[in-house]
Design a protein around this motif. Structure first.
Motif, PDB file in Angstrom:
ATOM      1  N   ARG A 157       1.238  -1.119  -0.072  1.00  0.00           N
ATOM      2  CA  ARG A 157       0.090  -0.149   0.086  1.00  0.00           C
ATOM      3  C   ARG A 157       1.623   1.276  -0.001  1.00  0.00           C
ATOM      4  O   ARG A 157      -0.012   1.999   0.352  1.00  0.00           O
ATOM      5  CB  ARG A 157      -1.146  -0.097   1.469  1.00  0.00           C
ATOM      6  N   ASP A 159       1.585   3.061  -2.518  1.00  0.00           N
ATOM      7  CA  ASP A 159       0.892   4.493  -3.325  1.00  0.00           C
ATOM      8  C   ASP A 159       0.063   4.804  -2.109  1.00  0.00           C
ATOM      9  O   ASP A 159       0.036   6.499  -2.665  1.00  0.00           O
ATOM     10  CB  ASP A 159       0.283   3.854  -4.541  1.00  0.00           C
ATOM     11  N   GLU A 160      -0.402   4.706  -0.667  1.00  0.00           N
ATOM     12  CA  GLU A 160      -1.596   5.037  -0.368  1.00  0.00           C
ATOM     13  C   GLU A 160      -0.672   5.989   0.294  1.00  0.00           C
ATOM     14  O   GLU A 160      -2.200   6.536   1.572  1.00  0.00           O
ATOM     15  CB  GLU A 160      -2.348   3.990  -0.222  1.00  0.00           C
TER      16      GLU A 160
END
Length: 199
Positions: A157, A159-160
């Protein structure tokens, strides 16, 4: 950054200004966490000779268990299931363990004070490796990493992640690469070549 083997078992570090500053920052922050700052030195200077000796040999008062998770990773309980045993062990070893870790961090920081290429001999490489282990433990704690699965989940995750957390992941990867590279150079230097007597 380039970390390459040098002559006679040395390691050579070619760092940009940003890389050098990053190492200085993480080593200094970890030293501060362990109590290696100016305030800690002043507190130690205020002790009598007998009090300093008692602290040195673990005969002083009880040492509080760290409340900061990162510091607890550096100074863990010897037996999580036995608080009394852990408290006694901490009283006897806390000062010496902190000083040992601080010595490695100071060695690394001292080498970073040199201009140009940094050349680490065997002892300095070992100090760097131990210091990097401690710094990575601190960063891992800040990221909430306990297992390899936690790291895999974090990458999944990436990119988040908020910018601050993503930056910590980048720092963690940077430190991991540097540690693995230095460890490889040190291990290679311990393997005898064809020209050397393996005994």
């Amino acid at each position: 950054m380039k970390i390459t083997p040098g002559p006679r078992g040395t390691a050579r570090l070619d760092l940009s200004t940003a890389e050098r500053n990053l190492f200085v920052s993480v080593f200094s922050d970890t030293a501060g966490l362990l109590g290696g700052g100016e305030d800690d030195r002043q507190e130690s200077d205020g002790l009598t000779e007998a009090e300093q000796l008692a602290r040195l040999v673990g005969m002083g008062e009880a040492v509080d268990r760290p409340t900061d998770p990162a510091l607890l990773r550096l100074l863990p309980d010897v037996d999580p299931d036995d608080p009394e045993r852990s408290a006694e062990f901490r009283r006897l070893t806390d000062f010496d363990l902190r000083e040992s870790k601080l010595a490695n961090l100071r060695t690394a920081l001292h080498s970073l004070g040199a201009s140009g290429r940094i050349v680490l001999d065997d002892a300095a490489q070992r100090a760097w490796l131990t210091a990097l282990t401690d710094v990575r433990l601190v960063v891992a704690s800040r990221l909430g990493l306990e297992t390899d699965a936690d790291l895999d989940e974090l990458y999944a995750r990436e990119d988040e992640l908020p910018d601050s957390e993503a930056m910590l992941v980048t720092v963690y990867d940077f430190l991991t690469w540097a540690q693995e590279r230095l460890a490889g150079i040190l291990l290679d230097s311990l393997i005898p070549t064809d020209e050397e007597d393996p005994t």
